[in-house]
Design a protein around this motif. Structure first.
Motif, PDB file in Angstrom:
ATOM      1  N   PRO A  30       4.360  -3.872 -11.957  1.00 37.89           N
ATOM      2  CA  PRO A  30       3.028  -3.360 -11.215  1.00 37.89           C
ATOM      3  C   PRO A  30       2.692  -2.011 -11.564  1.00 37.89           C
ATOM      4  CG  PRO A  30       4.697  -3.470  -9.715  1.00 37.89           C
ATOM      5  CD  PRO A  30       5.278  -4.048 -10.958  1.00 37.89           C
ATOM      6  N   LEU A  31       1.351  -1.573 -11.781  1.00 40.86           N
ATOM      7  CA  LEU A  31       0.826  -0.152 -11.999  1.00 40.86           C
ATOM      8  C   LEU A  31       0.965   0.689 -10.936  1.00 40.86           C
ATOM      9  CD1 LEU A  31       0.224   1.568 -14.205  1.00 40.86           C
ATOM     10  CD2 LEU A  31      -2.329   0.897 -13.800  1.00 40.86           C
ATOM     11  N   SER A  32       1.814   1.701 -10.745  1.00 41.05           N
ATOM     12  CA  SER A  32       1.859   2.366  -9.747  1.00 41.05           C
ATOM     13  C   SER A  32       1.319   3.479  -9.349  1.00 41.05           C
ATOM     14  CB  SER A  32       3.308   2.359  -9.101  1.00 41.05           C
ATOM     15  OG  SER A  32       4.151   3.214 -10.238  1.00 41.05           O
ATOM     16  N   SER A  33       1.331   4.437 -10.543  1.00 38.22           N
ATOM     17  CA  SER A  33       0.865   5.750 -10.651  1.00 38.22           C
ATOM     18  C   SER A  33       0.336   6.219 -11.979  1.00 38.22           C
ATOM     19  CB  SER A  33       1.656   6.525  -9.800  1.00 38.22           C
ATOM     20  OG  SER A  33       3.196   6.597 -10.472  1.00 38.22           O
ATOM     21  N   PHE A  89      16.483 -10.815 -11.925  1.00 37.89           N
ATOM     22  CA  PHE A  89      16.642 -10.020 -10.567  1.00 37.89           C
ATOM     23  C   PHE A  89      15.415  -9.478 -10.143  1.00 37.89           C
ATOM     24  CE2 PHE A  89      17.125  -5.781  -8.806  1.00 37.89           C
ATOM     25  CZ  PHE A  89      17.962  -5.812  -7.935  1.00 37.89           C
ATOM     26  N   ALA A  90      14.382  -9.189 -10.895  1.00 41.22           N
ATOM     27  CA  ALA A  90      13.326  -8.933 -10.515  1.00 41.22           C
ATOM     28  C   ALA A  90      12.515 -10.134  -9.683  1.00 41.22           C
ATOM     29  CB  ALA A  90      12.276  -8.499 -11.671  1.00 41.22           C
ATOM     30  N   LEU A  91      12.683 -11.394 -10.314  1.00 39.49           N
ATOM     31  CA  LEU A  91      12.125 -12.341  -9.470  1.00 39.49           C
ATOM     32  C   LEU A  91      12.808 -13.017  -8.494  1.00 39.49           C
ATOM     33  CD1 LEU A  91      11.375 -14.610 -13.009  1.00 39.49           C
ATOM     34  CD2 LEU A  91       9.641 -13.515 -11.314  1.00 39.49           C
ATOM     35  N   GLY A  92      14.280 -12.507  -8.326  1.00 39.35           N
ATOM     36  CA  GLY A  92      14.906 -12.711  -6.990  1.00 39.35           C
ATOM     37  C   GLY A  92      14.164 -11.846  -5.663  1.00 39.35           C
ATOM     38  N   ARG A  93      14.008 -10.790  -6.487  1.00 39.64           N
ATOM     39  CA  ARG A  93      13.365  -9.846  -5.123  1.00 39.64           C
ATOM     40  C   ARG A  93      12.027 -10.492  -4.716  1.00 39.64           C
ATOM     41  NH1 ARG A  93      15.039  -3.466  -5.931  1.00 39.64           N
ATOM     42  NH2 ARG A  93      16.645  -3.523  -4.401  1.00 39.64           N
ATOM     43  N   LEU A  94      11.438 -10.934  -5.797  1.00 37.59           N
ATOM     44  CA  LEU A  94       9.878 -11.424  -5.349  1.00 37.59           C
ATOM     45  C   LEU A  94      10.150 -12.683  -4.424  1.00 37.59           C
ATOM     46  CD1 LEU A  94       6.830 -11.283  -5.775  1.00 37.59           C
ATOM     47  CD2 LEU A  94       7.280 -12.609  -7.864  1.00 37.59           C
ATOM     48  N   GLU A  95      11.377 -13.702  -4.860  1.00 33.90           N
ATOM     49  CA  GLU A  95      11.401 -14.631  -3.829  1.00 33.90           C
ATOM     50  C   GLU A  95      11.858 -14.386  -2.496  1.00 33.90           C
ATOM     51  OE1 GLU A  95      10.829 -18.070  -4.862  1.00 33.90           O
ATOM     52  OE2 GLU A  95      10.144 -16.936  -6.590  1.00 33.90           O
ATOM     53  N   ALA A  96      12.582 -13.201  -2.417  1.00 33.87           N
ATOM     54  CA  ALA A  96      13.021 -12.894  -1.017  1.00 33.87           C
ATOM     55  C   ALA A  96      11.791 -12.303  -0.262  1.00 33.87           C
ATOM     56  CB  ALA A  96      13.870 -11.643  -1.203  1.00 33.87           C
ATOM     57  N   ARG A  97      10.785 -11.819  -0.831  1.00 38.52           N
ATOM     58  CA  ARG A  97       9.528 -11.372  -0.341  1.00 38.52           C
ATOM     59  C   ARG A  97       8.758 -12.532  -0.126  1.00 38.52           C
ATOM     60  NH1 ARG A  97       5.850  -7.039  -2.737  1.00 38.52           N
ATOM     61  NH2 ARG A  97       5.201  -6.942  -0.650  1.00 38.52           N
ATOM     62  N   GLN A 103      16.105  -8.764   3.360  1.00 37.57           N
ATOM     63  CA  GLN A 103      16.837  -8.130   2.073  1.00 37.57           C
ATOM     64  C   GLN A 103      17.070  -9.567   1.014  1.00 37.57           C
ATOM     65  OE1 GLN A 103      20.123  -7.325   4.862  1.00 37.57           O
ATOM     66  NE2 GLN A 103      20.527  -5.628   3.778  1.00 37.57           N
ATOM     67  N   THR A 104      17.330  -8.721  -0.170  1.00 36.92           N
ATOM     68  CA  THR A 104      17.662  -9.685  -1.327  1.00 36.92           C
ATOM     69  C   THR A 104      18.858 -10.182  -1.243  1.00 36.92           C
ATOM     70  OG1 THR A 104      15.955  -8.406  -2.509  1.00 36.92           O
ATOM     71  CG2 THR A 104      17.534  -9.992  -3.809  1.00 36.92           C
ATOM     72  N   GLY A 105      19.213 -11.288  -1.012  1.00 35.52           N
ATOM     73  CA  GLY A 105      20.698 -11.805  -1.068  1.00 35.52           C
ATOM     74  C   GLY A 105      21.122 -12.805  -2.118  1.00 35.52           C
ATOM     75  N   PRO A 153       9.876  -5.831   2.814  1.00 36.52           N
ATOM     76  CA  PRO A 153       9.738  -4.379   2.271  1.00 36.52           C
ATOM     77  C   PRO A 153       9.186  -4.798   0.663  1.00 36.52           C
ATOM     78  CG  PRO A 153      12.060  -4.377   3.271  1.00 36.52           C
ATOM     79  CD  PRO A 153      11.217  -5.857   3.268  1.00 36.52           C
ATOM     80  N   GLU A 154       8.572  -3.891   0.076  1.00 35.61           N
ATOM     81  CA  GLU A 154       8.326  -3.905  -1.130  1.00 35.61           C
ATOM     82  C   GLU A 154       9.317  -4.191  -2.126  1.00 35.61           C
ATOM     83  OE1 GLU A 154       5.446  -1.749  -4.689  1.00 35.61           O
ATOM     84  OE2 GLU A 154       5.842  -0.822  -2.983  1.00 35.61           O
TER      85      GLU A 154
END
Length: 229
Positions: A30-33, A89-97, A103-105, A153-154
């Motif tokens: 994602p483009l952030s700044s 790892f990045a996709l895992g955090r997305l799945e947690a969301r 949390q990402t478990g 959380p993001e």
């Protein structure tokens, strides 16, 4: 032609800036700044700095995953994670969301491996009858559904068990004395090594066992070969 850029809620891919090996290095971030001619892109613990210089665009990419023991080895000897592990790892955090978990478990890391889908670990799990849908179902069965009004959380922080899985993978790579990257097989075996983790329990429910873990360990470095084809 004006060089003015507008900040839009879009995803930008490093493929646009890398001259070769597109399929293995692509990370949709994602483009952030925006700071003048420099774009700063952040996704979880990944960082990607893209600098515009005259007519060409140069990308410098630094990959890292969280560790509780950053001083376990000198920086020059610290093993790097493979591109597939980073994506997982990045996709895992997305799945947690998506599941609206705070949390990402280890269960989310497992889902990340399977959603990424191209690694040796993902192929091994599929060959043993484990799919994304089965993982999702068992995750909800074990941990339940989140409140529909809760927003994750993001970047959902790692659980203690998930952090242990990452550190196990790094430690095992260092113990092996072998060069190359930390593959998704290390990550999967790190999840399996923690019997108290949700990921271990879900894998066991779906038929994964110590014998299968030993079989996967024989191919633990194969993502390195695959990632350079």
């Amino acid at each position: 032609m004006s060089s003015r850029l507008s900040i839009l809620p879009i995803a930008i891919s490093t493929c646009q800036f890398l001259p070769s090996k597109r399929s293995e290095s692509c990370l949709s971030l994602p483009l952030s700044s925006l700071y003048g001619d420099k774009l700063l892109i952040k996704a979880s613990n990944l960082s990607c700095f893209v600098t515009k210089q005259r007519s060409s665009t140069i990308a410098t990419i630094s990959f890292s995953l969280p560790t509780a023991k950053p001083n376990r080895a000198p920086a020059e000897k610290f093993p790097k994670w493979s591109a597939r592990s980073i994506r997982s790892f990045a996709l895992g955090r997305l799945e947690a969301r998506k599941l609206k978990y705070p949390q990402t478990g280890t269960e989310a890391l497992l889902l990340g491996i399977m959603v990424e889908g191209t690694s040796q670990a993902a192929k091994f799990l599929r060959a043993n009858g484990i799919t994304v849908f089965k993982l999702q179902e068992e995750t909800v069965n074990l941990l339940g559904k989140a409140d529909m009004y809760f927003y994750s959380p993001e970047h959902p922080p790692l659980t203690v068990q998930a952090q242990r899985a990452l550190d196990w993978a790094i430690d095992e790579k260092l113990k092996s004395g072998e060069g190359g990257e930390i593959t998704t097989a290390y990550l999967l075996l790190g999840i399996w090594s923690d019997k108290e983790s949700a990921g271990h329990q879900i894998l066991a429910t779906l038929g994964f066992n110590d014998e299968k873990a030993k079989e996967l360990a024989k191919h633990i470095n194969e993502d390195i070969v695959l990632s350079h084809k």
